[in-house]
Every structure is written in structure tokens, then in C-alpha cells.
Write an enzyme that holds these catalytic residues in place. Sequence first.
Site, PDB file in Angstrom:
ATOM      1  N   CYS A   2       0.593  -1.243   0.217  1.00 52.72           N
ATOM      2  CA  CYS A   2       0.137  -0.013  -0.148  1.00 52.72           C
ATOM      3  C   CYS A   2       0.749   1.137  -0.043  1.00 52.72           C
ATOM      4  O   CYS A   2       1.663   0.806   0.558  1.00 52.72           O
ATOM      5  CB  CYS A   2      -1.150  -0.029   1.293  1.00 52.72           C
ATOM      6  SG  CYS A   2      -2.408  -1.354   1.292  1.00 52.72           S
ATOM      7  N   GLY A  28       0.587  -0.483  -4.952  1.00 50.64           N
ATOM      8  CA  GLY A  28      -0.893  -1.581  -4.233  1.00 50.64           C
ATOM      9  C   GLY A  28      -1.096  -1.053  -5.850  1.00 50.64           C
ATOM     10  O   GLY A  28      -1.501  -0.179  -6.577  1.00 50.64           O
ATOM     11  N   ASN A 102      -0.811   2.262   5.464  1.00 52.43           N
ATOM     12  CA  ASN A 102       0.028   1.509   4.991  1.00 52.43           C
ATOM     13  C   ASN A 102       0.677   0.474   6.394  1.00 52.43           C
ATOM     14  O   ASN A 102       1.311   0.851   7.277  1.00 52.43           O
ATOM     15  CB  ASN A 102       0.915   1.800   4.478  1.00 52.43           C
ATOM     16  CG  ASN A 102       2.925   1.830   4.231  1.00 52.43           C
ATOM     17  OD1 ASN A 102       2.675   1.201   3.990  1.00 52.43           O
ATOM     18  ND2 ASN A 102       2.347  -0.104   3.612  1.00 52.43           N
ATOM     19  N   GLY A 103       0.578  -0.974   6.197  1.00 51.68           N
ATOM     20  CA  GLY A 103       1.021  -1.924   7.345  1.00 51.68           C
ATOM     21  C   GLY A 103       0.272  -3.061   7.611  1.00 51.68           C
ATOM     22  O   GLY A 103      -0.758  -3.286   7.083  1.00 51.68           O
ATOM     23  N   TYR A 242      12.910  -4.898  -2.469  1.00 50.14           N
ATOM     24  CA  TYR A 242      12.257  -5.363  -2.942  1.00 50.14           C
ATOM     25  C   TYR A 242      11.185  -4.193  -3.693  1.00 50.14           C
ATOM     26  O   TYR A 242      10.750  -3.436  -4.472  1.00 50.14           O
ATOM     27  CB  TYR A 242      11.234  -6.554  -2.866  1.00 50.14           C
ATOM     28  CG  TYR A 242      10.241  -7.052  -3.635  1.00 50.14           C
ATOM     29  CD1 TYR A 242      10.284  -7.115  -5.039  1.00 50.14           C
ATOM     30  CD2 TYR A 242       8.738  -6.293  -3.518  1.00 50.14           C
ATOM     31  CE1 TYR A 242       9.264  -7.394  -6.324  1.00 50.14           C
ATOM     32  CE2 TYR A 242       7.498  -7.125  -3.681  1.00 50.14           C
ATOM     33  CZ  TYR A 242       7.977  -6.844  -5.904  1.00 50.14           C
ATOM     34  OH  TYR A 242       6.914  -7.449  -5.958  1.00 50.14           O
TER      35      TYR A 242
END
Length: 461
Positions: A2, A28, A102-103, A242
Amino acid sequence: MCGIVGIFGHPEAANLAYLGLYALQHRGQESGGIVTESGRSLHRRAKMGLVADGFDRKILKDLPGECAIGHVRYSTSGDTNPANAQPFLLQHHRGPIAVAHNGNLVDAAVVRADLEADGSIFQTTTDTETILHLVARSKAADVADAITESLGQLHGAFSLVFLVPGRLIAVRDPMGFRPLSLGKVDGTWVVASESCAFDLIGAEYVRDLERGEMVVIDVAGVHSFRPWGPERPARCLFEHVYLARPDSKLFGHSVQRVRKRMGAELWEEHPADVDVVIPVPDSGVYAGMGYANASGRPFEMGLVRNHYVGRTFIEPTQQIRNFGVRVKLNPVRELMRGRRIALIDDSLVRGTTSKKIVQLCREAGATEVHVRISCPPTVAPCYYGIDTPVRDELIAANKSVHEIRDFIGADSLGYLSLDGMTRAAETKEDEVCTACWTDKYPVALPPAQSEQLRLFEKTKR
Ligand code: SF4
């Protein structure tokens, strides 16, 4: 995964939020959404799919105001459906409030079960909604205090932006799992998951939010608070391997530079006597450059990625070998034929894709294929916001390096060590999260949650 953005006090708030999300699309692709504020009212649009497909000039025009937050989603908690698209917006006794997250909160399911038993009715299946229920129930008079109180009851990874009338509130969890940066454009403040979003909107990177920091932005400027006690740092090292874009600055370091150093460390630890170094695009490219530079071997883009692969495609009825991976990657035969290659990839999760890529290289004429991975073996799932398969599907959780080499059909296989990785990221093991490689989780899962996850993993198999 996200990505999140926030804009405070800019006449083109919706447009800037849209462009910021466009730059964060790699974090995302399931849904994108924007909430703006004008006249103390909040306005929301959220669509499934890519930001560029879900928003146009007219939709953005219907999002008035000078403040905005936005979100692109890749689900790690909750299903893929329109109800789970963020930002969430609701009315509570203090007025409207919107949030983008986000998380992943490790104990949200437990807290949610308690809230539901007490009468709360949830509209989504995400962990994020739990935060809003706690904020609504808080007795604190001010919404910033209610947010502080609510987040103090939850654990895990959270980088968040809230929008309430007159204020934008940005928060990073006390361990700092996920990134969140502060920038400035045309004299107004912006926040974003990664600095590449600032570049697209012409904003200047100012600084990262510190772990455990809450920033309240209003017409008077930026006010910084540290409402929670100190915790050990646990920045997600996989962001550097990544997830983040190479043109971003993350946790104070250039992502492309860290990836190149990972490649150089990989050469030091696992040199291969080869004719050419070939990366698996896109995320293996910079580690591949680092490996080639350190080895003095030529670097070639021997695999070409198709960037236009959609969610669905028609598979020909006549069987084509390795069709699935060929849709995404195709070898450049002239660069492979008759050569010994070092194939550099960022990670090896299930092993099935690597096996197909090695086969593609051999079919293209490579005489030897030496696979090098720019992180250690992935042995454990992530519970902090990265979508990894269940433990049983992680090849390194169940096979030795030699067995994996044989499974993927490589001539040799080498993984970067944890030491090599932390050296490349100029950090220390106790400053970062390494759980997916070490099985040591910085935030323990509550016992009830562990049991739920065990059952969940069982049903996912
Ligand atoms: S478990 Fe791995 S992917 Fe998840 S936060 Fe930790 S380092 Fe990142």
C-alpha cells in the site's frame, strides 16, 4: 504493501494526490482512492484497479478543497472488494474523519472481536477500520488525542494519514516498519510513502517522519509529537530489497544505491565464474548492476519484461512450455546463447517462478545458470504488511539451499547473508525487521491471533 499520500493547503490538492498515487502505484494496484476537504466537509472517491483507470479530469474536479489524502491498496488484511478500498471516511461525534493506512496491525482481529461483542458494526474486513472504531469510542475531546489513544491500544505496522476539517495528521508506528516522508511544494506540506511521489509533483523532500512520531499539520504549520514511549526500531529491510522504487530515498538511503551494494556484497560472498551477469527485471536490476560492477563481468538485460501484462490473459489451448512466465519475461537469445550466466534476482519465495526462469535461460542457450539472490532465504511469512505466502509454501522453510538449487535446476545457488544485507543498507540487525529471514518477530502475535493465523494458513493451503 500500500501507498499513502497527504496534501495540506494546496489549491490543486486532488490533482497532486492523484499524481502522488500514480507515482506510488507499484505499492498497490487493487484499488485507489482520494478524500478531500472543503468547507469542513470531506469528499471521497475510491475505485478498484489502477489509479489512471479509476480517475479522470471530471472525477478530480468533483473533489474540491485544498487538503487531500490518498491511498493505493494491495491487500494483506481483508478481501479484495470495493468496501475495503481506502481512504475510509466516516462521520463520528467530532465530525468527519478519513484515514489511509500502509502496514498491518497484528492484533486488530482480537480488538475487533471485542468491539463487535460490544455492539460495533464493521463495514469492511480490514484491520484499518478498527482504528476508526476506537477513535469514535474515545472520550478524548480532541481528535488527535483520540487517535493517539486508539493507536496506543494496537500493535504492528502503521504509517497513516488522517484528514479531519482543518488538519492533516500523519503517524508512523513506534518501530517504524513502513516509511513515511514529509515534503514541501509551493510553500505547502505534503506526506508520502516514498520520495518518488514528491518528484512527480515537484515537491522537495524535507525529512522522514521519525518512528513513533505524529505530525499535525494545520494553517499554523507542522507540529510534531512523540506520544508513545520508545520501542526498538524495526524498519522493514525488504522495502530496500524489493518493494520501494529505486528512485526513492527510503529510511535515509537511496534505494538504488543500497540495491547495488547488495549486489556487490553478493559477489563477495558468492562469486560465480561466468561470462555475463543478467538480472531478473525489474527488482533484480540494480543488484545485478552491483554484482557485475564488483565482478568486472559484463551486465546485460538478457531478460525482457512485458510491462503491459494485465490481470487476465488467454492461454492458447495448444500447450506452450513455460507459457505463464513467458507472458511476463522473454529471453534475448543472442545474449544467452553459449554463455555461462549469473542470474540475479531479489528474492526466491516459492521457487516455482525461478525454476521456470532457469528453464527459459537454458532453452535460450545458456550453458550454465548460476542463480544469486540479493537477500537471505525467506523462511517465515510477514505479518507487517507484505503479502507473502503461508509458511508451508515458502520453499526455504522446507528445503536446504542444495535442495532448492536442485529444485530450480540451477548449476549453483547463493543467497546474500543477513550481515551482507545490513552492511549494504548501512544499518544494524537490531535496527531493522528481519523476521521473514530469521523467524524472529519484533512484535509478537497475540496468542489468539496466532491461533487464528494458524487456522487461516490451513484454509489458504
Ligand atoms: S517480515 Fe520481512 S517483509 Fe515483513 S516487515 Fe519484516 S522484513 Fe519486512
